[in-house]
Scaffold this motif. Structure first.
Motif, short mmCIF file in Angstrom:
data_model
loop_
_atom_site.label_atom_id
_atom_site.label_comp_id
_atom_site.label_asym_id
_atom_site.label_seq_id
_atom_site.Cartn_x
_atom_site.Cartn_y
_atom_site.Cartn_z
N SER A 91 40.95 47.66 50.26
CA SER A 91 40.03 47.38 48.92
C SER A 91 38.45 47.29 49.56
O SER A 91 37.43 46.88 49.12
N GLY A 92 38.25 47.96 50.76
CA GLY A 92 36.76 47.80 52.11
C GLY A 92 36.63 46.69 53.02
O GLY A 92 35.77 47.61 53.31
N GLY A 93 37.35 46.46 53.00
CA GLY A 93 37.77 45.15 53.98
C GLY A 93 37.18 44.40 53.80
O GLY A 93 36.48 43.48 54.43
N VAL A 138 35.75 48.57 31.33
CA VAL A 138 34.49 49.13 31.18
C VAL A 138 33.78 49.33 29.53
O VAL A 138 33.02 48.46 29.75
N GLN A 139 35.12 49.79 29.24
CA GLN A 139 34.63 49.52 27.27
C GLN A 139 34.12 48.26 26.69
O GLN A 139 33.13 47.92 26.53
N MET A 182 43.91 47.24 41.52
CA MET A 182 42.79 47.07 42.46
C MET A 182 41.63 47.19 41.99
O MET A 182 40.24 47.37 42.18
N GLN A 183 41.77 48.74 41.28
CA GLN A 183 40.26 49.72 40.15
C GLN A 183 39.53 48.47 39.24
O GLN A 183 38.62 48.38 39.43
N ILE A 184 40.69 48.31 38.78
CA ILE A 184 39.79 47.20 38.15
C ILE A 184 39.57 45.60 38.56
O ILE A 184 37.97 45.26 38.14
N ALA A 185 39.79 45.08 39.35
CA ALA A 185 39.53 44.11 40.37
C ALA A 185 38.57 44.78 41.08
O ALA A 185 36.85 43.80 41.08
N ARG A 216 34.49 42.85 40.44
CA ARG A 216 34.50 42.29 41.49
C ARG A 216 32.45 42.53 41.37
O ARG A 216 31.50 42.05 42.13
N ALA A 217 32.36 44.07 41.25
CA ALA A 217 30.75 44.53 41.18
C ALA A 217 29.71 43.98 40.19
O ALA A 217 29.15 44.17 40.07
#
Length: 382
Positions: free
Chosen positions: A127-129, A269-270, A294-297, A301-302
């Motif tokens: 997830s980018g560490g 997203v919607q 993970m993509q949803i999380a 997070r963003a």
């Protein structure tokens, strides 16, 4: 690290009491288990329940998708090429989310064993560490589900849950909208009577698509005016009524959480862009496994959108994977609803993560920490 073979097994555990919501009643945890065997000796485990009324996947359809689509897809592949393999898995269109989740979890488990990391550490690295966990703190506290029943029974079930150490309860409601307001008043008053210096009880409300927009607004405004406070209200409307959710959000103070409305990233997203919700309930069976979850999380997070980590009525293999994800994303997944294994009379998967009432003790061994011989003992006579 070649995937040599894949087995399908069955896990069935009786519940303490029947699990009842506005849409179904279940008496057992019943999972289809995927066991992936790799050339280096690693054995990865994944699982999926039948959730036909929610995802459309039955045990028969999950088994067929695995046998005809997903197992042939992974046999002969190398887990050293994990990222391309997991992406290929999730590009498949002729397999349901439950089947994908079972295979996805098994592949993550095997790869984490190969890299010699607990699953939560592998997820963090992918997830980018962003390190949000500590190896010395791998315990998660979950809420407990109070099924839809006559009010007297629900109050009794609350007593039992509190005696077992649960301090956060998810109240199922929504099968009798005309009576739900009074039922919630009684249930809330009973819960308040249990409050003490040692018991700080919090409650969440899960309607499972059982109300309409105006009913939700009327009930919640009355409860809020009376000081009846729930942490959140989950999925009051049918899944596709996004405009209704947005209208409710504007009318009440209680945070709204999407469950059946939020299967995948596009739906999340919607919901976010239409300002229809406050919280997203991530479930591996809805999303299709750890990778899409993970993509949803990552999106949440963003965009500083809170999440719950939830589960269907599942055993400890799939729920442990969800708990590892929650630990890896502890900064955004701040609410935990992973009581599935503790609803069963016993947990046949030993030696890995442990589920003890409100506490989930995650393994710090590689992957999910499941010993193949222990699971062989569970399934060998089936």
């Amino acid at each position: 690290m070649i995937i040599q073979s894949v087995e399908l097994l069955s896990l069935k555990v009786p519940l303490h009491t029947p699990f009842k919501t506005a849409v179904r009643e279940v008496s057992h945890i019943h999972d289809l288990v995927v066991r992936v065997h790799c050339s280096n000796g690693c054995v990865g485990y994944g699982s999926a329940p039948s959730t036909e009324k929610i995802t459309g996947d039955s045990h028969a359809s999950i088994k067929m998708a695995l046998e005809t689509v997903l197992i042939p897809l992974v046999i002969g592949e190398s887990l050293q090429d994990f990222q391309p393999l997991i992406e290929k898995l999730h590009k498949v269109t002729n397999a349901g989310s439950n089947a994908k989740a079972a295979m996805d979890i098994a592949l993550f488990d095997a790869y984490a064993q190969y890299t010699q990391q607990p699953l939560y550490e592998l997820i963090e690295s992918l997830s980018g560490g962003i390190q949000t966990t500590r190896k010395t703190d791998t315990t998660i506290e979950t809420d407990y589900t109070i099924s839809v029943n006559p009010v007297k029974q629900m109050c009794s079930d609350i007593d039992v849950a509190v005696a077992r150490g649960y301090r956060c309860l998810k109240i199922k409601i929504g099968n009798q909208a005309c009576e739900d307001l009074e039922r919630l008043r009684v249930i809330y008053a009973h819960a308040q009577s249990l409050q003490s210096d040692k018991v700080n009880l919090r409650m969440r409300l899960d309607v499972n698509q059982g109300w309409d927009t105006q009913t939700t607004i009327d009930i919640m405004q009355k409860l809020e005016h009376e000081g009846v406070a729930f942490e959140l209200i989950e999925q009051p409307l049918v899944a596709n009524d996004i405009e209704g959710l947005a209208r409710i959000k504007r009318a009440i103070k209680t945070p709204i959480m999407a469950d059946e409305s939020a299967f995948n990233l596009a739906q999340v997203v919607q919901l976010h862009q239409l300002d229809a919700i406050d919280i997203i309930n991530i479930k591996l069976m809805k999303a299709g496994g750890l990778y899409p979850a993970m993509q949803i999380a990552d999106y949440c997070r963003a965009h500083k959108l809170r999440c719950m980590m939830g589960c269907m009525l599942e055993g400890s293999i799939g729920v442990a994977a969800a708990a590892h994800l929650a630990l890896a994303y502890a900064d955004v997944i701040t609410l935990i609803d992973l009581d599935g294994p503790t609803l069963g009379q016993y947990d046949p998967i030993m030696g890995a993560s442990r589920f003890k009432d409100a506490n989930i003790f995650l393994n710090t061994t590689p992957g999910l920490g499941i010993s193949p011989w222990q699971v062989l003992c569970v399934f060998g006579c089936r």
